[in-house]
Design an enzyme around this catalytic site. Sequence first.
Site, short mmCIF file in Angstrom:
data_model
loop_
_atom_site.label_atom_id
_atom_site.label_comp_id
_atom_site.label_asym_id
_atom_site.label_seq_id
_atom_site.Cartn_x
_atom_site.Cartn_y
_atom_site.Cartn_z
N GLU A 151 0.80 -1.22 0.00
CA GLU A 151 0.00 0.00 0.00
C GLU A 151 0.84 1.27 0.00
O GLU A 151 1.70 1.45 0.87
CB GLU A 151 -0.90 0.02 1.24
CG GLU A 151 -1.77 1.27 1.34
CD GLU A 151 -2.57 1.34 2.62
OE1 GLU A 151 -3.60 2.04 2.62
OE2 GLU A 151 -2.17 0.72 3.62
N GLU A 250 -12.56 3.03 4.64
CA GLU A 250 -11.53 3.28 5.65
C GLU A 250 -11.46 4.78 5.94
O GLU A 250 -10.47 5.44 5.68
CB GLU A 250 -10.17 2.76 5.18
CG GLU A 250 -9.16 2.67 6.31
CD GLU A 250 -7.74 2.46 5.82
OE1 GLU A 250 -6.96 1.82 6.54
OE2 GLU A 250 -7.40 2.97 4.73
#
Length: 276
Positions: A151, A250
């Site tokens: 990520e 998120e």
Amino acid sequence: MDTPRYAVNCSIMMKDRPLEERLSAVREAGFGAVELWWPFPTATPSEAETAAFTATVRDSGLRLVGLNLYAGDMPGGDRGVLSWPGHEDEVLANARTVRRIAEELDCRAFNALYGNRRPDATAQDQDAVAVRNLGLVAAELGAIGGTVLIEPVSGTEDYPLKTADDAVAVIERVERETGATGLGLLLDVYHLATNGDDVSAALERHRGLIRHVQLADAPGRGAPGTGGLALAAWVEDLVGGGYDGWIALEHAGGGDDPFAWTRETDLPGVPAAPAR
């Protein structure tokens, strides 16, 4: 277009509530899946701690679709330990703990935060450590069909992976140098946009490597609709282009009605939470 599959990140939302209450709120809002950052302060919690955690998630009736590996002291600014020399044993021990939890909860996607640059090691040495560690972690979690996610992250200057291209370069190097398989790109559109990456271009360029998606609006990392990002268009592009994985919400949020935004969002396929 197929209906997107949404999960809720229960580590950033409703942080003032116990995990059991967060999971209950997610279920009541109409979602069926969650993801979590590493939920323990150490890389290798006790069997009693992991048993309590797995029981809480299992009893919620929700599916765990994403779990972070141990990332160091996150509140203190750490963003992973994979690239830190001297932490190799800790990384592998953590991967084995993650595997046991994952087998209990049928989770198969694992976010492996890379690690900030350190003053006591060169970037080249850190990258070499990360490649070796990721090869070992991918082998450990690949044994249960798991995918290790790489990520890009914003908000931390010392974190070296800022763009989708940065993350993909790591994936390709790990595959080339270790022979590992089962790695993929975590496309977090909030982090990419905040870092100035072209999300639409990154999505198109790396569509075949995207294994997990996370959403929050910017600026502010709030719920969809609180900022100016083209979240609905990106979701439609992803799903229309064949992405059938999970899309995790998120974003920060809490209060008495943390899912109020779902009753008026333009995100396709989001369940509308019951009115309070």
